[in-house]
Design a protein around this motif. Structure first.
Motif, PDB file in Angstrom:
ATOM      1  N   ARG A 306       1.125  -1.586  -0.103  1.00 22.12           N
ATOM      2  CA  ARG A 306      -0.246   0.297   0.270  1.00 22.12           C
ATOM      3  C   ARG A 306       1.257   1.572  -0.425  1.00 22.12           C
ATOM      4  NH1 ARG A 306      -5.549   1.581  -1.247  1.00 22.12           N
ATOM      5  NH2 ARG A 306      -4.235   3.980  -1.130  1.00 22.12           N
ATOM      6  N   LYS A 307       2.241   1.141   0.738  1.00 20.71           N
ATOM      7  CA  LYS A 307       2.511   2.578   0.576  1.00 20.71           C
ATOM      8  C   LYS A 307       3.256   2.412  -0.268  1.00 20.71           C
ATOM      9  CE  LYS A 307       6.237   3.590   3.774  1.00 20.71           C
ATOM     10  NZ  LYS A 307       7.141   3.088   4.735  1.00 20.71           N
ATOM     11  N   GLU A 308       3.835   1.275  -1.053  1.00 22.87           N
ATOM     12  CA  GLU A 308       4.567   1.860  -2.368  1.00 22.87           C
ATOM     13  C   GLU A 308       3.873   2.203  -3.647  1.00 22.87           C
ATOM     14  OE1 GLU A 308       7.936  -1.869  -2.532  1.00 22.87           O
ATOM     15  OE2 GLU A 308       5.916  -1.908  -2.448  1.00 22.87           O
ATOM     16  N   ILE A 309       2.734   2.198  -3.218  1.00 24.43           N
ATOM     17  CA  ILE A 309       1.469   2.480  -4.650  1.00 24.43           C
ATOM     18  C   ILE A 309       1.205   3.834  -3.991  1.00 24.43           C
ATOM     19  CG2 ILE A 309      -0.191   2.175  -5.241  1.00 24.43           C
ATOM     20  CD1 ILE A 309      -0.862  -0.629  -5.063  1.00 24.43           C
ATOM     21  N   ASP A 310       1.501   3.793  -3.559  1.00 27.46           N
ATOM     22  CA  ASP A 310       1.226   5.590  -2.504  1.00 27.46           C
ATOM     23  C   ASP A 310       2.039   6.162  -2.951  1.00 27.46           C
ATOM     24  OD1 ASP A 310      -1.646   5.002  -0.958  1.00 27.46           O
ATOM     25  OD2 ASP A 310      -0.645   5.041   0.954  1.00 27.46           O
ATOM     26  N   LEU A 312       3.295   5.879  -5.452  1.00 31.22           N
ATOM     27  CA  LEU A 312       3.969   6.211  -6.819  1.00 31.22           C
ATOM     28  C   LEU A 312       2.573   6.950  -7.165  1.00 31.22           C
ATOM     29  CD1 LEU A 312       4.999   4.397  -9.176  1.00 31.22           C
ATOM     30  CD2 LEU A 312       3.273   2.811  -9.075  1.00 31.22           C
ATOM     31  N   ILE A 313       1.321   7.163  -6.307  1.00 29.32           N
ATOM     32  CA  ILE A 313       1.249   8.078  -6.940  1.00 29.32           C
ATOM     33  C   ILE A 313       1.148   9.755  -6.465  1.00 29.32           C
ATOM     34  CG2 ILE A 313      -1.910   8.698  -6.359  1.00 29.32           C
ATOM     35  CD1 ILE A 313      -2.456   5.834  -5.534  1.00 29.32           C
ATOM     36  N   ASP A 314       1.681   9.714  -5.269  1.00 27.82           N
ATOM     37  CA  ASP A 314       2.526  10.861  -4.830  1.00 27.82           C
ATOM     38  C   ASP A 314       4.013  10.941  -6.212  1.00 27.82           C
ATOM     39  OD1 ASP A 314       1.237  11.053  -2.720  1.00 27.82           O
ATOM     40  OD2 ASP A 314       2.760  10.270  -1.292  1.00 27.82           O
ATOM     41  N   GLN A 320       5.083  17.866 -12.233  1.00 27.47           N
ATOM     42  CA  GLN A 320       5.751  18.122 -13.756  1.00 27.47           C
ATOM     43  C   GLN A 320       4.456  16.620 -14.669  1.00 27.47           C
ATOM     44  OE1 GLN A 320       7.122  17.312 -10.454  1.00 27.47           O
ATOM     45  NE2 GLN A 320       9.618  17.663 -10.602  1.00 27.47           N
ATOM     46  N   ILE A 321       4.173  15.336 -13.243  1.00 24.40           N
ATOM     47  CA  ILE A 321       3.179  14.819 -14.543  1.00 24.40           C
ATOM     48  C   ILE A 321       1.095  15.775 -14.097  1.00 24.40           C
ATOM     49  CG2 ILE A 321       2.736  12.742 -14.313  1.00 24.40           C
ATOM     50  CD1 ILE A 321       5.198  11.846 -13.855  1.00 24.40           C
ATOM     51  N   GLY A 322       1.498  16.116 -13.009  1.00 28.17           N
ATOM     52  CA  GLY A 322       0.023  16.266 -12.844  1.00 28.17           C
ATOM     53  C   GLY A 322      -1.480  15.654 -12.578  1.00 28.17           C
ATOM     54  N   SER A 323      -0.657  14.449 -12.228  1.00 30.09           N
ATOM     55  CA  SER A 323      -2.106  13.400 -12.172  1.00 30.09           C
ATOM     56  C   SER A 323      -2.825  13.592 -11.304  1.00 30.09           C
ATOM     57  CB  SER A 323      -1.149  11.637 -12.689  1.00 30.09           C
ATOM     58  OG  SER A 323      -2.543  11.172 -12.029  1.00 30.09           O
ATOM     59  N   LYS A 324      -3.994  13.154 -11.522  1.00 27.64           N
ATOM     60  CA  LYS A 324      -5.115  13.782  -9.813  1.00 27.64           C
ATOM     61  C   LYS A 324      -5.214  12.231  -9.033  1.00 27.64           C
ATOM     62  CE  LYS A 324      -7.923  16.759 -11.572  1.00 27.64           C
ATOM     63  NZ  LYS A 324      -8.567  16.699 -13.491  1.00 27.64           N
ATOM     64  N   GLY A 325      -4.916  11.208  -9.613  1.00 27.65           N
ATOM     65  CA  GLY A 325      -4.955  10.745  -8.704  1.00 27.65           C
ATOM     66  C   GLY A 325      -4.226   8.244  -9.949  1.00 27.65           C
ATOM     67  N   LEU A 326      -4.507   7.431  -9.158  1.00 19.65           N
ATOM     68  CA  LEU A 326      -4.412   6.330 -10.162  1.00 19.65           C
ATOM     69  C   LEU A 326      -4.766   4.697  -9.180  1.00 19.65           C
ATOM     70  CD1 LEU A 326      -1.497   5.599 -12.132  1.00 19.65           C
ATOM     71  CD2 LEU A 326      -0.191   5.221  -9.518  1.00 19.65           C
ATOM     72  N   VAL A 327      -5.992   4.729 -10.536  1.00 16.55           N
ATOM     73  CA  VAL A 327      -6.518   3.503  -9.306  1.00 16.55           C
ATOM     74  C   VAL A 327      -5.397   2.142 -10.381  1.00 16.55           C
ATOM     75  CG1 VAL A 327      -8.368   1.972 -10.533  1.00 16.55           C
ATOM     76  CG2 VAL A 327      -8.768   4.476 -10.343  1.00 16.55           C
ATOM     77  N   LEU A 364       0.339  -6.111 -11.844  1.00 17.93           N
ATOM     78  CA  LEU A 364      -0.518  -4.889 -11.703  1.00 17.93           C
ATOM     79  C   LEU A 364      -1.165  -4.222 -12.372  1.00 17.93           C
ATOM     80  CD1 LEU A 364      -0.221  -3.162  -8.712  1.00 17.93           C
ATOM     81  CD2 LEU A 364       1.345  -2.226  -9.283  1.00 17.93           C
ATOM     82  N   ILE A 365      -1.850  -3.999 -12.392  1.00 23.19           N
ATOM     83  CA  ILE A 365      -3.094  -3.691 -13.172  1.00 23.19           C
ATOM     84  C   ILE A 365      -2.520  -1.775 -12.637  1.00 23.19           C
ATOM     85  CG2 ILE A 365      -4.507  -2.640 -14.890  1.00 23.19           C
ATOM     86  CD1 ILE A 365      -5.244  -5.487 -14.851  1.00 23.19           C
ATOM     87  N   LEU A 366      -2.117  -0.301 -13.844  1.00 19.80           N
ATOM     88  CA  LEU A 366      -2.735   0.669 -12.554  1.00 19.80           C
ATOM     89  C   LEU A 366      -3.154   1.835 -14.078  1.00 19.80           C
ATOM     90  CD1 LEU A 366       0.783   1.342 -12.164  1.00 19.80           C
ATOM     91  CD2 LEU A 366      -1.354   0.625 -10.661  1.00 19.80           C
ATOM     92  N   ILE A 367      -4.610   2.283 -13.860  1.00 24.34           N
ATOM     93  CA  ILE A 367      -5.297   2.961 -14.961  1.00 24.34           C
ATOM     94  C   ILE A 367      -5.195   4.113 -14.636  1.00 24.34           C
ATOM     95  CG2 ILE A 367      -7.666   2.689 -15.350  1.00 24.34           C
ATOM     96  CD1 ILE A 367      -7.678  -0.511 -14.204  1.00 24.34           C
TER      97      ILE A 367
END
Ligand code: ASP
Length: 561
Positions: A306-310, A312-314, A320-327, A364-367
């Protein structure tokens, strides 16, 4: 040049270095003439010396050195030039920082890693010349003091002393000249040539850089692709000993859809899979009503914490990337699924996504979702980042591909008009010419890029050779007839004298050499590079001119004194 000196009182060893390597010199109280021995004791690092002596077998051999089995017992020594203490150690692993090394680049060049890079570049250069020359291309120089050539950057300009208020521009590329050479009947041209572009600063961009610039007459796109696949194959084989058979081709539209970029790294998979049909309309607001829902499958990563995914979301949320989130969807080894959207989607839904994304148990699928263009750019950055972390970007593997069918024009929101995607001399596909008026944005060009390992290493196109079509293009790009005539009248005129069909390509030599050398930065392969702010810190330029020079050039000083 002496590099490392060891003085034991009764014996002095000196590492004598030149371009070819290091040879150990020995001065021995017993065997060396007294005056020579005394002089040797006074030698320092980087002294330039001349010696005579006898090559002898070393007592303690160094198997890691080419000359490690011998040494030279010196009996004559001549100091050609002493040296003051260098600002950093001249060794492979130096203690000098980047700025200091650049300031004393001539000392940096004495270090093996830098020297070897320049020798490597020379080798690439020679292979290019030999190959192209043997393929019938002739090396022709074109001028540096010219008129603006639009390649999408600002021009560097040179004021003319003889013509008040008039300026030359330095070439952004020899584009118009190589076309004129084709009209001049030279048929196959190449040049390894400096180009100058005054662009905004970006890491690893040089304001002056080198292109392998080429042009051919009576060719179609296919001829050019085959010819320059040949060159690339030759370089990979001769320089790297790597045989590459396959140069896949994908269209620009495909590249954007599958990789989110027109310079995809295809050394690994993780292709985009669009999920709109499967993931929309199930009440999950983040996906619904978005232009694009798209995912990648990250191999063997379902066990990410969970920590690693968080984290990655950060990483994705940084400006520089500006994504709102990641599923995310974890395809667990036991066949179950765990996702960040379990509340909205059933296991069956997730299974259908996994199938569509060709995900295996353990992946792992990232969307991401959102506006098409931005979302693709964001996912493309994530794809590269994860591949780097997973060690999928092997610098010793070379995966070239062609990107073809670029759009001719690109809408620029700022100026509210179309701009040439490649440059204004690029020909539309003949079957698309009729849409230039009705739907210019849909027109595709016979333009192509050669991409390797995620970098554009070359790009070119089939050119317009018809005066009327060129005039129509300038018009579309917002030039008035007068402006087009003033800037490009020479080319338009030339088109009227039996201009043959022609096309070409240019490779970025600095980047090509860096990629072949398996390194990231082009600076390491340039003898005297500029820093990231476009400065040469060694000669300290850009710099001011004297009032006299300014006056001669009819320029006003703007410096506040
Ligand atoms: N002049 C182009 C460039 O510098 C290359 C070409 O179209 O041949 O990118």
């Amino acid at each position: 040049m002496g590099s490392k000196n060891r003085n034991k009182g009764f014996i002095v060893w000196i590492d004598l270095r030149d371009r070819y390597g290091i040879t150990q010199l020995v001065f021995d109280e017993k065997r060396t003439p007294k005056n020579v021995f005394e002089a040797a004791q006074g030698l320092g690092r980087e002294f330039v010396i001349q010696v005579k002596g006898k090559v002898i077998e070393r007592e303690s051999k160094n198997p890691n050195m080419a000359t490690g089995a011998i040494e030279v017992l010196v009996n004559e020594l001549n100091v050609l030039n002493p040296s003051i203490t260098p600002p950093f150690t001249i060794e492979d692993d130096t203690d000098g920082g980047e700025e200091l090394r650049m300031q004393y680049r001539y000392l940096d060049l004495r270090r093996n890693p830098v020297k070897d890079n320049l020798l490597f570049r020379h080798k690439v250069n020679m292979e290019v010349r030999n190959y192209l020359s043997q393929s019938g291309f002739i090396d022709i120089e074109t001028p540096y003091l010219i008129k603006s050539t639009p390649e999408g950057a600002r021009d560097f300009v040179v004021p003319s002393r003889m013509n008040e208020g008039k300026f030359y521009a330095l070439p952004q590329s020899p584009q118009t000249f190589k076309q004129l050479l084709m009209i001049g009947g030279l048929d196959k041209y190449f040049q390894i040539v400096k180009c100058f572009r005054d662009e905004d600063l970006r890491a690893d961009r040089q304001p002056e850089f080198t292109q392998i610039d080429c042009e051919m007459t009576f060719v179609e796109q296919e001829d050019i692709l085959i010819q320059f696949e040949g060159l690339t194959r030759h370089l990979l084989k001769e320089i790297k000993g790597v045989e590459v058979d396959d140069f896949p081709r994908i269209s620009y539209d495909q590249a954007m859809k599958i990789y989110g970029t027109d310079k995809p790294d295809i050394r690994f998979g993780m292709c985009f899979k669009e999920l709109n049909a499967l993931a929309q309309g199930k009440g999950f607001g983040v996906f619904d009503n978005q232009e694009l829902v798209v995912g990648i499958t990250v191999p063997r990563s379902a066990e990410m914490s969970r920590k690693e995914i968080d984290a990655l979301i950060d990483w994705m949320k940084r400006p520089q990337i500006g994504s709102k989130g990641l599923v995310y969807v974890k395809c667990n080894k036991d066949g179950s699924f765990k996702s960040s959207v379990d509340k909205f989607f059933s296991s069956k839904d997730l299974e259908s996504w996994a199938k569509h994304c060709e995900a295996q148990a353990g992946d792992l699928i990232l969307i991401l979702s959102g506006e098409k263009k931005t979302t693709r750019i964001q996912l493309s950055a994530l794809r590269i980042e994860l591949a780097t972390r997973l060690g999928l970007r092997n610098p010793f593997e070379f995966a070239p591909l062609w990107i073809t069918d670029f759009p001719l024009l690109e809408w620029d929101d700022e100026s509210k008009r179309y701009q040439a995607m490649h440059h204004p001399f690029t020909a539309p596909k003949p079957e698309h010419i009729e849409f230039l008026k009705s739907d210019p944005g849909s027109v595709k060009a016979n333009a192509y890029d050669l991409v390797m390992n995620g970098n554009e290493i070359g790009g070119g196109s089939i050119r317009i050779h018809d005066q009327k079509l060129q005039a129509q293009l300038f018009d579309l790009l917002g030039f008035t007839t007068e402006e087009a005539k003033a800037q490009f009248g020479f080319l338009m005129n030339a088109f009227q004298y039996g201009a043959p069909p022609h096309g070409g390509i240019a490779f970025g030599l600095d980047r090509l050499v860096a990629i072949l050398g398996g390194e990231e930065t082009i600076r390491d392969f340039i003898a005297f590079p500029k820093n990231n702010s476009g400065r040469d810190v060694m000669i300290d330029t850009p710099s001011s001119l004297s009032q006299n020079q300014l006056d001669e050039l009819y320029l006003k000083s703007t410096s506040k004194k």
